[in-house]
Design a protein around this motif. Sequence first.
Motif, short mmCIF file in Angstrom:
data_model
loop_
_atom_site.label_atom_id
_atom_site.label_comp_id
_atom_site.label_asym_id
_atom_site.label_seq_id
_atom_site.Cartn_x
_atom_site.Cartn_y
_atom_site.Cartn_z
N ASN A 1 2.59 -40.88 34.02
CA ASN A 1 2.87 -41.81 35.10
C ASN A 1 2.31 -41.34 36.43
O ASN A 1 1.85 -42.15 37.23
N ILE A 2 2.32 -40.04 36.68
CA ILE A 2 1.73 -39.52 37.91
C ILE A 2 0.24 -39.84 37.95
O ILE A 2 -0.31 -40.28 38.97
N THR A 3 -0.42 -39.62 36.81
CA THR A 3 -1.85 -39.93 36.70
C THR A 3 -2.10 -41.40 36.96
O THR A 3 -3.03 -41.79 37.68
N PHE B 1 -3.87 -46.24 40.19
CA PHE B 1 -3.60 -47.56 40.78
C PHE B 1 -3.76 -47.52 42.30
O PHE B 1 -4.28 -48.45 42.91
N ARG B 2 -3.28 -46.42 42.90
CA ARG B 2 -3.38 -46.31 44.36
C ARG B 2 -4.83 -46.27 44.80
O ARG B 2 -5.21 -46.88 45.81
N GLN B 3 -5.66 -45.54 44.07
CA GLN B 3 -7.08 -45.47 44.40
C GLN B 3 -7.76 -46.82 44.25
O GLN B 3 -8.73 -47.12 44.94
N SER B 4 -7.21 -47.66 43.37
CA SER B 4 -7.77 -48.99 43.15
C SER B 4 -7.23 -50.02 44.14
O SER B 4 -7.61 -51.19 44.10
N GLY B 5 -6.32 -49.60 45.02
CA GLY B 5 -5.77 -50.50 46.02
C GLY B 5 -4.63 -51.36 45.51
O GLY B 5 -4.23 -52.33 46.16
N ILE B 6 -4.09 -51.04 44.33
CA ILE B 6 -2.97 -51.80 43.76
C ILE B 6 -1.74 -50.92 43.85
O ILE B 6 -1.47 -50.09 42.98
N PHE B 7 -0.97 -51.11 44.93
CA PHE B 7 0.14 -50.20 45.19
C PHE B 7 1.21 -50.91 46.01
O PHE B 7 1.18 -50.90 47.23
N HIS B 8 2.18 -51.55 45.33
CA HIS B 8 3.27 -52.28 46.00
C HIS B 8 4.42 -51.30 46.26
O HIS B 8 5.47 -51.37 45.64
N GLN C 1 14.69 -44.22 27.13
CA GLN C 1 13.36 -44.39 27.70
C GLN C 1 12.40 -45.19 26.82
O GLN C 1 11.62 -45.99 27.28
N ALA C 2 12.44 -44.96 25.49
CA ALA C 2 11.48 -45.60 24.58
C ALA C 2 11.50 -47.12 24.74
O ALA C 2 12.54 -47.76 24.56
N GLY C 3 10.36 -47.70 25.10
CA GLY C 3 10.25 -49.14 25.24
C GLY C 3 10.70 -49.69 26.57
O GLY C 3 10.72 -50.91 26.77
N VAL C 4 11.03 -48.82 27.53
CA VAL C 4 11.52 -49.31 28.81
C VAL C 4 10.46 -50.11 29.55
O VAL C 4 10.76 -51.01 30.34
N GLY C 5 9.18 -49.81 29.28
CA GLY C 5 8.10 -50.55 29.93
C GLY C 5 8.16 -52.04 29.66
O GLY C 5 7.87 -52.86 30.55
N PHE C 6 8.56 -52.40 28.44
CA PHE C 6 8.66 -53.82 28.10
C PHE C 6 9.78 -54.50 28.89
O PHE C 6 9.66 -55.67 29.28
N LEU C 7 10.88 -53.77 29.12
CA LEU C 7 11.98 -54.31 29.91
C LEU C 7 11.55 -54.54 31.35
O LEU C 7 11.86 -55.58 31.96
N ILE C 8 10.82 -53.58 31.91
CA ILE C 8 10.36 -53.69 33.29
C ILE C 8 9.36 -54.84 33.43
O ILE C 8 9.43 -55.63 34.38
N HIS D 1 -0.88 -55.78 38.31
CA HIS D 1 0.03 -55.44 39.41
C HIS D 1 1.41 -55.05 38.90
O HIS D 1 2.05 -54.15 39.46
N ILE D 2 1.87 -55.71 37.83
CA ILE D 2 3.16 -55.37 37.25
C ILE D 2 3.13 -53.96 36.68
O ILE D 2 4.08 -53.18 36.82
N ASN D 3 2.02 -53.62 36.03
CA ASN D 3 1.90 -52.27 35.48
C ASN D 3 1.89 -51.21 36.58
O ASN D 3 2.40 -50.11 36.40
N SER D 4 1.30 -51.54 37.72
CA SER D 4 1.29 -50.60 38.83
C SER D 4 2.71 -50.35 39.34
O SER D 4 3.09 -49.22 39.67
N LEU D 5 3.51 -51.41 39.41
CA LEU D 5 4.91 -51.27 39.80
C LEU D 5 5.69 -50.49 38.74
O LEU D 5 6.53 -49.65 39.07
N LYS D 6 5.40 -50.79 37.48
CA LYS D 6 6.11 -50.14 36.37
C LYS D 6 5.94 -48.63 36.43
O LYS D 6 6.93 -47.88 36.37
N VAL D 7 4.70 -48.15 36.54
CA VAL D 7 4.47 -46.70 36.51
C VAL D 7 5.04 -46.03 37.76
O VAL D 7 5.48 -44.88 37.71
#
Length: 252
Positions: free
Chosen positions: A57-59, A64-71, A154-161, A175-181
């Motif tokens: 997630n840190i990676t 995402f931040r370097q790509s300008g997608i950072f809410h 934790q397993a599968g929490v990404g789908f919930l988010i 954009h949702i994935n950027s928020l998720k990570v």
Amino acid sequence: MMSAATIILILLVGIIAGFINILAGGGSLLTLPVLIFLGLPSALSNGTNRIAIMAQNITAILSFRQSGIFHWKLGLLLALPAVIGSIFGAHAAIDLSDEAFNRILSIVMIMVLLVLVFRPHKQIRSRGVQLQLRQKVALVFIFLLIGFYGGFIQAGVGFLIISALSLFTQLNLVHINSLKVFIVGIYMFTSLAVFIINDQVHWLYGITLAIGTSIGGYLASRFAVKKGEKWVRIILIVVVIAMSIRLWYISS
């Protein structure tokens, strides 16, 4: 000390999980059961798995931040209740017996597979991130629960988010994935801290797994194998069903 075979196995599982996380999601559905099958108690497996998740997630956040997608404003708003929930969830996981945890995990794995098969989060339109006050309040409560689940299994929490954010923000998946990570990265720090304080982390396994997931994530993002997603999902479904059945009966 780990044997060479164990190191290779954890690395391979990490690479596969990292690859799956980028293309389809749900990599922890593989890594967590494998750590349990290697002989780690459920709480120790749970804590160890979080090192790899944290690294990945840190990676992803930096990318995402370097790509300008950072809410970051909405991310912090939702991360705060998730952090609180994750602390309680992590304590609950540590206090749970191995038998109960394994059976809960086996059921969760099947439930997450249903989300993986039907993929309701794919039906998303990009409309922006403007939220009314009542929507923000609802999301804060939802992410308190999501944080508890994330701290617990934790397993599968990404789908919930993804599902929660798709209902309220209507952002596209990028954009949702950027928020998720971003959210997971923040609450993962606190939940991992709970496991570390309670001596529930196998550092050698965790670091090896983190190296594997990082390699897998890099390979998936590098090659972006769109046509391969279907086969990755099929393989993931078959393997997770087998693992969930094994987890259920290993607790008998």
